[in-house]
Design a protein around this motif. Structure first.
Motif, PDB file in Angstrom:
ATOM      1  N   ILE A 125       0.923  -1.171  -0.013  1.00  0.00           N
ATOM      2  CA  ILE A 125      -0.016  -0.174   0.145  1.00  0.00           C
ATOM      3  C   ILE A 125       0.991   1.221   0.099  1.00  0.00           C
ATOM      4  CG2 ILE A 125      -1.807   1.388   1.310  1.00  0.00           C
ATOM      5  CD1 ILE A 125      -2.564  -1.167   2.621  1.00  0.00           C
ATOM      6  N   THR A 126       0.590   2.315  -0.896  1.00  0.00           N
ATOM      7  CA  THR A 126       1.352   3.564  -0.875  1.00  0.00           C
ATOM      8  C   THR A 126       0.545   4.535  -0.300  1.00  0.00           C
ATOM      9  OG1 THR A 126       2.806   2.602  -2.826  1.00  0.00           O
ATOM     10  CG2 THR A 126       2.550   5.053  -2.513  1.00  0.00           C
ATOM     11  N   PHE A 127       1.303   5.466   0.486  1.00  0.00           N
ATOM     12  CA  PHE A 127       0.301   6.793   1.078  1.00  0.00           C
ATOM     13  C   PHE A 127       1.502   7.593   0.703  1.00  0.00           C
ATOM     14  CE2 PHE A 127      -1.620   9.444   4.170  1.00  0.00           C
ATOM     15  CZ  PHE A 127      -2.972   8.947   3.914  1.00  0.00           C
ATOM     16  N   LYS A 128       0.719   8.896   0.303  1.00  0.00           N
ATOM     17  CA  LYS A 128       1.715  10.306   0.167  1.00  0.00           C
ATOM     18  C   LYS A 128       1.232  11.277   1.186  1.00  0.00           C
ATOM     19  CE  LYS A 128       2.508  13.978  -3.080  1.00  0.00           C
ATOM     20  NZ  LYS A 128       2.139  14.304  -4.463  1.00  0.00           N
ATOM     21  N   LEU A 129       2.250  11.430   1.999  1.00  0.00           N
ATOM     22  CA  LEU A 129       2.083  12.591   2.802  1.00  0.00           C
ATOM     23  C   LEU A 129       2.414  14.152   2.543  1.00  0.00           C
ATOM     24  CD1 LEU A 129       3.704  10.815   6.357  1.00  0.00           C
ATOM     25  CD2 LEU A 129       1.035  11.140   5.760  1.00  0.00           C
ATOM     26  N   SER A 130       1.456  14.972   2.787  1.00  0.00           N
ATOM     27  CA  SER A 130       1.747  16.478   2.271  1.00  0.00           C
ATOM     28  C   SER A 130       2.587  16.820   3.547  1.00  0.00           C
ATOM     29  CB  SER A 130       0.638  16.970   2.143  1.00  0.00           C
ATOM     30  OG  SER A 130      -0.117  17.152   3.571  1.00  0.00           O
ATOM     31  N   ILE A 131       2.918  18.271   3.363  1.00  0.00           N
ATOM     32  CA  ILE A 131       4.100  18.880   4.332  1.00  0.00           C
ATOM     33  C   ILE A 131       3.066  19.110   5.541  1.00  0.00           C
ATOM     34  CG2 ILE A 131       3.452  21.192   3.576  1.00  0.00           C
ATOM     35  CD1 ILE A 131       6.392  21.891   4.407  1.00  0.00           C
ATOM     36  N   ASN A 132       1.981  19.374   5.523  1.00  0.00           N
ATOM     37  CA  ASN A 132       1.165  19.492   6.677  1.00  0.00           C
ATOM     38  C   ASN A 132       0.610  18.178   7.524  1.00  0.00           C
ATOM     39  OD1 ASN A 132       0.919  22.317   6.214  1.00  0.00           O
ATOM     40  ND2 ASN A 132      -1.095  22.114   5.027  1.00  0.00           N
ATOM     41  N   GLU A 133       0.409  17.220   6.761  1.00  0.00           N
ATOM     42  CA  GLU A 133       0.404  15.968   7.428  1.00  0.00           C
ATOM     43  C   GLU A 133       1.647  15.540   8.052  1.00  0.00           C
ATOM     44  OE1 GLU A 133      -2.938  13.910   4.540  1.00  0.00           O
ATOM     45  OE2 GLU A 133      -1.102  13.970   3.817  1.00  0.00           O
ATOM     46  N   MET A 134       2.985  15.769   7.551  1.00  0.00           N
ATOM     47  CA  MET A 134       4.138  15.274   8.125  1.00  0.00           C
ATOM     48  C   MET A 134       4.176  16.235   9.245  1.00  0.00           C
ATOM     49  SD  MET A 134       7.134  15.913   5.228  1.00  0.00           S
ATOM     50  CE  MET A 134       6.580  16.216   3.576  1.00  0.00           C
ATOM     51  N   GLY A 135       3.679  17.376   9.412  1.00  0.00           N
ATOM     52  CA  GLY A 135       3.610  18.295  10.586  1.00  0.00           C
ATOM     53  C   GLY A 135       2.811  17.773  11.600  1.00  0.00           C
ATOM     54  N   ARG A 136       1.705  17.215  11.284  1.00  0.00           N
ATOM     55  CA  ARG A 136       0.781  16.673  12.463  1.00  0.00           C
ATOM     56  C   ARG A 136       1.357  15.444  13.013  1.00  0.00           C
ATOM     57  NH1 ARG A 136      -5.155  15.084  10.778  1.00  0.00           N
ATOM     58  NH2 ARG A 136      -5.233  14.783  13.109  1.00  0.00           N
ATOM     59  N   ILE A 137       2.024  14.416  12.283  1.00  0.00           N
ATOM     60  CA  ILE A 137       2.780  13.294  12.642  1.00  0.00           C
ATOM     61  C   ILE A 137       3.842  13.731  13.655  1.00  0.00           C
ATOM     62  CG2 ILE A 137       3.987  11.137  12.217  1.00  0.00           C
ATOM     63  CD1 ILE A 137       2.253  11.021   9.709  1.00  0.00           C
ATOM     64  N   LEU A 138       4.391  14.733  13.290  1.00  0.00           N
ATOM     65  CA  LEU A 138       5.734  15.108  14.065  1.00  0.00           C
ATOM     66  C   LEU A 138       5.332  15.720  15.266  1.00  0.00           C
ATOM     67  CD1 LEU A 138       8.516  16.077  14.288  1.00  0.00           C
ATOM     68  CD2 LEU A 138       8.352  17.892  12.882  1.00  0.00           C
ATOM     69  N   SER A 139       4.231  16.578  15.329  1.00  0.00           N
ATOM     70  CA  SER A 139       3.691  17.132  16.781  1.00  0.00           C
ATOM     71  C   SER A 139       3.172  16.192  17.552  1.00  0.00           C
ATOM     72  CB  SER A 139       2.634  18.102  16.265  1.00  0.00           C
ATOM     73  OG  SER A 139       1.945  18.524  17.226  1.00  0.00           O
ATOM     74  N   TYR A 140       2.372  14.939  16.962  1.00  0.00           N
ATOM     75  CA  TYR A 140       1.954  13.832  17.659  1.00  0.00           C
ATOM     76  C   TYR A 140       3.204  13.064  18.236  1.00  0.00           C
ATOM     77  CZ  TYR A 140      -0.928   9.922  18.652  1.00  0.00           C
ATOM     78  OH  TYR A 140      -1.387   8.899  19.398  1.00  0.00           O
ATOM     79  N   LEU A 141       4.278  12.772  17.677  1.00  0.00           N
ATOM     80  CA  LEU A 141       5.057  12.017  18.151  1.00  0.00           C
ATOM     81  C   LEU A 141       6.080  12.652  19.125  1.00  0.00           C
ATOM     82  CD1 LEU A 141       6.250  10.312  15.028  1.00  0.00           C
ATOM     83  CD2 LEU A 141       5.090   9.134  16.829  1.00  0.00           C
ATOM     84  N   SER A 142       6.373  14.293  18.923  1.00  0.00           N
ATOM     85  CA  SER A 142       7.308  14.994  19.555  1.00  0.00           C
ATOM     86  C   SER A 142       6.491  15.635  21.067  1.00  0.00           C
ATOM     87  CB  SER A 142       7.792  15.899  18.929  1.00  0.00           C
ATOM     88  OG  SER A 142       7.315  16.497  18.249  1.00  0.00           O
ATOM     89  N   ARG A 143       5.421  15.561  21.136  1.00  0.00           N
ATOM     90  CA  ARG A 143       4.481  16.237  21.952  1.00  0.00           C
ATOM     91  C   ARG A 143       5.020  15.704  23.348  1.00  0.00           C
ATOM     92  NH1 ARG A 143      -1.776  14.460  22.256  1.00  0.00           N
ATOM     93  NH2 ARG A 143      -1.346  15.318  23.911  1.00  0.00           N
ATOM     94  N   PRO A 144       4.974  16.593  24.707  1.00  0.00           N
ATOM     95  CA  PRO A 144       5.092  16.184  25.903  1.00  0.00           C
ATOM     96  C   PRO A 144       4.038  16.458  26.773  1.00  0.00           C
ATOM     97  CG  PRO A 144       6.325  18.333  25.592  1.00  0.00           C
ATOM     98  CD  PRO A 144       5.543  18.163  24.369  1.00  0.00           C
ATOM     99  N   PRO A 145       3.407  15.755  27.650  1.00  0.00           N
ATOM    100  CA  PRO A 145       3.789  14.121  27.722  1.00  0.00           C
ATOM    101  C   PRO A 145       3.190  13.438  26.521  1.00  0.00           C
ATOM    102  CG  PRO A 145       1.562  14.479  28.813  1.00  0.00           C
ATOM    103  CD  PRO A 145       2.193  15.912  28.439  1.00  0.00           C
ATOM    104  N   PRO A 146       3.544  12.122  26.388  1.00  0.00           N
ATOM    105  CA  PRO A 146       2.993  11.329  25.092  1.00  0.00           C
ATOM    106  C   PRO A 146       1.601  11.245  24.932  1.00  0.00           C
ATOM    107  CG  PRO A 146       4.905  10.183  26.253  1.00  0.00           C
ATOM    108  CD  PRO A 146       4.339  11.458  27.226  1.00  0.00           C
ATOM    109  N   PRO A 147       1.002  11.085  23.978  1.00  0.00           N
ATOM    110  CA  PRO A 147      -0.499  10.951  24.054  1.00  0.00           C
ATOM    111  C   PRO A 147      -1.084   9.944  24.619  1.00  0.00           C
ATOM    112  CG  PRO A 147       0.707  10.963  21.868  1.00  0.00           C
ATOM    113  CD  PRO A 147       1.590  10.822  22.816  1.00  0.00           C
ATOM    114  N   GLY A 148      -2.178  10.220  25.228  1.00  0.00           N
ATOM    115  CA  GLY A 148      -2.970   9.272  25.847  1.00  0.00           C
ATOM    116  C   GLY A 148      -3.353   8.005  25.120  1.00  0.00           C
ATOM    117  N   PRO A 149      -3.989   6.948  25.937  1.00  0.00           N
ATOM    118  CA  PRO A 149      -4.231   5.955  25.107  1.00  0.00           C
ATOM    119  C   PRO A 149      -5.611   6.147  24.115  1.00  0.00           C
ATOM    120  CG  PRO A 149      -5.009   5.884  27.444  1.00  0.00           C
ATOM    121  CD  PRO A 149      -4.204   7.094  27.281  1.00  0.00           C
TER     122      PRO A 149
END
Length: 224
Positions: A125-149
């Motif tokens: 499966i191929t999925f293309k991330l735009s620059i804004n989608e990259m930003g959302r993932i980056l914000s999610y992974l790097s946020r303190p504290p980590p995301p809740g369940p």
């Protein structure tokens, strides 16, 4: 079945933050052809590169030189004793976008078997991330504290029409079962066809992916 992968003590984990190889043995004409190719390096080429790395370790030799002009990529592989549970995700940066390739394992885990033969790349499966989608993932992974369940993010891409046939792809990112872990799930829906691939990754792999996304965003904005 996919939820069992994270706690499977018999899985093999290999990640790579690398670039596709162009060695000096290729002729000038071959290099010119490779430079004209805009599509990301194939899983077959990546598998050859990883086998070269394995050979370097076994033979106690220096790693082969990698070309600075090759496609930036990062890979997550999970191979298990049961092929239905294993999966692979590859991330490529190409021309202001990040492409994700995801596929299932098709053969049982074997020692030193490369991703070329272990995973079903013909049905990826191929999925293309735009620059804004990259930003959302980056914000999610790097946020303190980590995301809740119950905190998750998702992206839905729809292509085609009633005449050509619609195709919908869904990318989901959510916390894993263990503290500090995450889970990617990529699904593709077509008429009479559904495909889903999921993979767990830990906080260390998340750190690498964060840096990969940061650099991809910098390049997409024109920074060198």
């Amino acid at each position: 079945m996919l939820d069992d992968v994270e706690n499977d003590v018999d899985y093999w984990t290999m990640t790579s933050a690398s670039k596709s190889t162009n060695t000096s043995k290729y002729s000038k004409n071959t290099k010119q052809i490779q430079q004209k190719t805009a599509y990301p390096s194939s899983p077959q080429n990546i598998a050859v590169e990883e086998q070269d790395a394995i050979d370097d370790i076994q033979n106690n030799t220096e790693p082969k030189q990698r070309s600075p002009d090759s496609t930036p990529m990062y890979s997550l592989y999970r191979a298990t004793a049961q092929p239905e549970s294993g999966s692979a995700f590859q991330f490529y940066y190409i021309v202001d976008s990040v492409y994700i390739h995801a596929t299932r394992q098709k053969l049982p885990k074997q020692t030193l078997l490369t991703p070329k033969g272990l995973f079903d790349w013909d049905n990826k499966i191929t999925f293309k991330l735009s620059i804004n989608e990259m930003g959302r993932i980056l914000s999610y992974l790097s946020r303190p504290p980590p995301p809740g369940p119950n905190e998750k993010i998702s992206f839905i891409h729809t292509t085609g029409n009633a005449y050509t046939g619609k195709k919908q792809s869904n990318l989901l990112l959510e916390p894993g079962k263990n503290v500090g872990s995450y889970r990617f799930s990529l699904s593709r829906y077509r008429k009479d066809d559904t495909n889903n691939v999921a993979i767990y990754f830990d906080v260390y792999e998340a750190c690498v992916l964060i840096e990969f996304l940061r650099e991809s965003i910098r390049r997409s904005c024109g920074f060198k």
